[in-house]
Motif scaffolding. Structure first.
Motif, PDB file in Angstrom:
ATOM      1  N   VAL A   1      40.676  28.318  25.468  1.00 33.32           N
ATOM      2  CA  VAL A   1      40.339  29.680  26.329  1.00 33.32           C
ATOM      3  C   VAL A   1      40.742  29.965  27.756  1.00 33.32           C
ATOM      4  N   TYR A   2      41.255  30.798  27.379  1.00 26.80           N
ATOM      5  CA  TYR A   2      41.829  30.837  28.873  1.00 26.80           C
ATOM      6  C   TYR A   2      41.111  32.336  29.089  1.00 26.80           C
ATOM      7  N   SER A   3      40.817  32.481  30.055  1.00 24.16           N
ATOM      8  CA  SER A   3      40.283  33.672  30.711  1.00 24.16           C
ATOM      9  C   SER A   3      40.017  34.353  32.253  1.00 24.16           C
ATOM     10  N   ALA A   4      40.602  33.057  32.669  1.00 23.11           N
ATOM     11  CA  ALA A   4      40.566  32.979  34.356  1.00 23.11           C
ATOM     12  C   ALA A   4      41.420  34.486  34.328  1.00 23.11           C
ATOM     13  N   GLY A   5      41.515  35.336  35.587  1.00 19.46           N
ATOM     14  CA  GLY A   5      42.761  35.918  36.176  1.00 19.46           C
ATOM     15  C   GLY A   5      41.645  36.793  37.103  1.00 19.46           C
ATOM     16  N   ILE A   6      42.267  38.117  38.137  1.00 20.37           N
ATOM     17  CA  ILE A   6      42.632  38.539  38.526  1.00 20.37           C
ATOM     18  C   ILE A   6      43.568  39.770  38.452  1.00 20.37           C
ATOM     19  N   SER A   7      42.795  40.622  39.730  1.00 16.22           N
ATOM     20  CA  SER A   7      43.762  42.220  39.573  1.00 16.22           C
ATOM     21  C   SER A   7      43.897  42.481  40.877  1.00 16.22           C
ATOM     22  N   MET A   8      44.875  43.353  41.103  1.00 16.11           N
ATOM     23  CA  MET A   8      44.955  43.595  42.719  1.00 16.11           C
ATOM     24  C   MET A   8      45.435  45.359  41.926  1.00 16.11           C
ATOM     25  N   SER A   9      45.278  46.278  42.869  1.00 18.26           N
ATOM     26  CA  SER A   9      45.695  47.691  42.700  1.00 18.26           C
ATOM     27  C   SER A   9      46.277  47.805  43.988  1.00 18.26           C
ATOM     28  N   LEU A  10      47.533  47.504  44.393  1.00 14.97           N
ATOM     29  CA  LEU A  10      48.452  48.281  45.995  1.00 14.97           C
ATOM     30  C   LEU A  10      49.297  48.999  44.756  1.00 14.97           C
ATOM     31  N   SER A  11      50.004  49.631  46.541  1.00 14.31           N
ATOM     32  CA  SER A  11      51.540  50.832  45.585  1.00 14.31           C
ATOM     33  C   SER A  11      52.694  49.385  46.041  1.00 14.31           C
ATOM     34  N   LEU A  12      53.735  50.133  45.494  1.00 13.08           N
ATOM     35  CA  LEU A  12      54.767  49.791  45.075  1.00 13.08           C
ATOM     36  C   LEU A  12      55.253  49.183  46.622  1.00 13.08           C
ATOM     37  N   GLN A  13      55.456  49.831  47.847  1.00 12.77           N
ATOM     38  CA  GLN A  13      55.544  49.579  48.908  1.00 12.77           C
ATOM     39  C   GLN A  13      54.336  48.444  49.331  1.00 12.77           C
ATOM     40  N   MET A  14      53.214  49.039  49.013  1.00 13.19           N
ATOM     41  CA  MET A  14      52.477  47.094  49.628  1.00 13.19           C
ATOM     42  C   MET A  14      52.379  46.083  48.413  1.00 13.19           C
ATOM     43  N   PHE A  15      52.865  46.018  47.622  1.00 15.50           N
ATOM     44  CA  PHE A  15      53.339  45.246  47.298  1.00 15.50           C
ATOM     45  C   PHE A  15      54.721  43.543  47.695  1.00 15.50           C
ATOM     46  N   LYS A  16      53.658  43.061  48.902  1.00 16.93           N
ATOM     47  CA  LYS A  16      54.647  41.931  49.140  1.00 16.93           C
ATOM     48  C   LYS A  16      55.024  40.793  48.851  1.00 16.93           C
ATOM     49  N   PRO A  17      56.219  40.277  48.535  1.00 20.18           N
ATOM     50  CA  PRO A  17      55.721  38.475  47.610  1.00 20.18           C
ATOM     51  C   PRO A  17      55.154  38.062  47.250  1.00 20.18           C
ATOM     52  N   GLU A  18      54.313  37.480  48.448  1.00 22.15           N
ATOM     53  CA  GLU A  18      53.459  36.835  48.459  1.00 22.15           C
ATOM     54  C   GLU A  18      51.643  37.732  47.929  1.00 22.15           C
ATOM     55  N   LYS A  19      51.786  38.110  48.039  1.00 24.34           N
ATOM     56  CA  LYS A  19      50.567  39.187  46.660  1.00 24.34           C
ATOM     57  C   LYS A  19      50.872  38.985  45.750  1.00 24.34           C
ATOM     58  N   LEU A  20      51.901  39.696  44.894  1.00 24.54           N
ATOM     59  CA  LEU A  20      52.942  39.716  43.421  1.00 24.54           C
ATOM     60  C   LEU A  20      52.521  37.939  42.697  1.00 24.54           C
ATOM     61  N   MET A  21      53.231  36.798  43.961  1.00 30.29           N
ATOM     62  CA  MET A  21      52.743  35.168  43.756  1.00 30.29           C
ATOM     63  C   MET A  21      51.293  35.079  43.598  1.00 30.29           C
ATOM     64  N   ASN A  22      50.562  35.549  44.757  1.00 31.51           N
ATOM     65  CA  ASN A  22      48.600  35.124  44.300  1.00 31.51           C
ATOM     66  C   ASN A  22      48.401  35.844  43.341  1.00 31.51           C
ATOM     67  N   ILE A  23      48.486  36.964  42.266  1.00 31.40           N
ATOM     68  CA  ILE A  23      48.097  37.281  41.381  1.00 31.40           C
ATOM     69  C   ILE A  23      48.438  36.262  39.846  1.00 31.40           C
ATOM     70  N   PHE A  24      50.686  36.313  40.703  1.00 23.64           N
ATOM     71  CA  PHE A  24      50.669  35.313  38.979  1.00 23.64           C
ATOM     72  C   PHE A  24      50.415  34.205  39.009  1.00 23.64           C
ATOM     73  N   THR A  25      49.911  33.136  39.993  1.00 20.64           N
ATOM     74  CA  THR A  25      49.261  31.861  40.038  1.00 20.64           C
ATOM     75  C   THR A  25      48.320  31.481  39.407  1.00 20.64           C
ATOM     76  N   THR A  26      47.121  32.478  39.472  1.00 22.07           N
ATOM     77  CA  THR A  26      46.631  32.692  38.373  1.00 22.07           C
ATOM     78  C   THR A  26      46.560  33.178  37.008  1.00 22.07           C
ATOM     79  N   ASN A  27      47.140  34.443  37.234  1.00 22.64           N
ATOM     80  CA  ASN A  27      47.063  34.927  35.785  1.00 22.64           C
ATOM     81  C   ASN A  27      48.095  34.498  34.682  1.00 22.64           C
ATOM     82  N   PHE A  28      49.408  33.586  35.876  1.00 23.08           N
ATOM     83  CA  PHE A  28      50.500  33.008  34.388  1.00 23.08           C
ATOM     84  C   PHE A  28      50.904  31.466  34.725  1.00 23.08           C
TER      85      PHE A  28
END
Length: 253
Positions: free
Chosen positions: A88-115
């Motif tokens: 069972v894979y239940s690890a995950g993180i969430s981050m609430s940011l507007s489009l303009q604040m969602f720089k690539p490194e922040k998106l990569m941070n979420i995808f690294t753990t969640n995907f």
């Protein structure tokens, strides 16, 4: 006769120190499984194992966002615990940011753990000699993979990627006797929901909108764990490659 009987089965639960992962670990153990817990917080894992039934449970403290550590981790688990019957894979993180604040490194941070970490854990668990025939894998996705909401593009996209990957992986591992699915919870009483209430407020229009769509109310963690327990069991042997909403009616409203 129990519909869900996990006696003698060995199951990994990643992200087991809190929330849905913790509830699932306890339930699988109560249903007879030997559970192998993975999470970052060793003290939490130790506390959970000490409360479990039997002496065949184990835990491994690991940060799954460190992708290079996953291969040696699963190699160690295979050597010390034996072949797996489920994960069972239940690890995950969430981050609430507007489009303009969602720089690539922040998106990569979420995808690294969640995907990315999810796929790597699946890849390692499915290696020859590490699983028993009939192994079942369940990833914890989210209803956010199907419904859009502002400021959640990273979380929603990463969960949608998980669902899409499972549809592909299911076809690839079927000849190994492995089934893989995801569950998609709606709003559930976890730390994530508590942070949501702190941000928006219980009486906010945002929370009222959630409750109006999710007309069975806010889910309990055991609502999700019960669904996972079924999908991880032999009783669900004819289900693979799907995303199962556990959403209190949200997708029908």
């Amino acid at each position: 006769m129990k519909l869900v009987d996990l006696t003698g089965r060995r199951i990994v639960v990643a992200g087991a120190s809190s929330g849905i992962g913790r509830e699932t670990a306890f339930l699988l153990n109560q249903l007879g499984a030997s559970v192998i817990l993975i999470a970052r917080r060793e003290e939490k894992l130790k506390e959970i194992v000490e409360q479990m039934e039997g002496n065949a449970n184990a835990y491994y403290s690991a940060d799954l966002s460190e992708l290079d550590s996953i291969e040696p981790l699963f190699k160690q688990i295979a050597e010390e615990q034996g072949r797996l019957d489920g994960m069972v894979y239940s690890a995950g993180i969430s981050m609430s940011l507007s489009l303009q604040m969602f720089k690539p490194e922040k998106l990569m941070n979420i995808f690294t753990t969640n995907f990315f970490a999810f796929v790597e854990c699946v890849r390692q668990a499915c290696r020859k000699g590490r699983f028993n025939e009939g192994m079942r894998i369940v990833g914890v996705s989210s209803i956010a993979s199907m419904q859009g909401d502002k400021a959640h593009l990273g979380y929603s996209a990463s969960k949608a990627a998980m669902d899409a990957a499972v549809r592909c992986i299911a076809k690839e591992v079927a000849d190994k006797g492995i089934c893989i699915n995801t569950v998609a919870p709606a709003m559930t009483e976890t730390d994530m929901y508590l942070k949501y209430l702190q941000r928006y407020g219980e009486d906010s229009d945002s929370n009222k909108t959630v409750l109006s769509r999710q007309y069975l109310g806010i889910a309990k963690t055991n609502d999700i764990a019960n669904t996972i327990a079924f999908l991880i069991s032999p009783a669900a042997r004819f289900i693979t490659g799907i995303t199962l909403p556990v959403d209190g009616g949200s997708t029908t409203s």
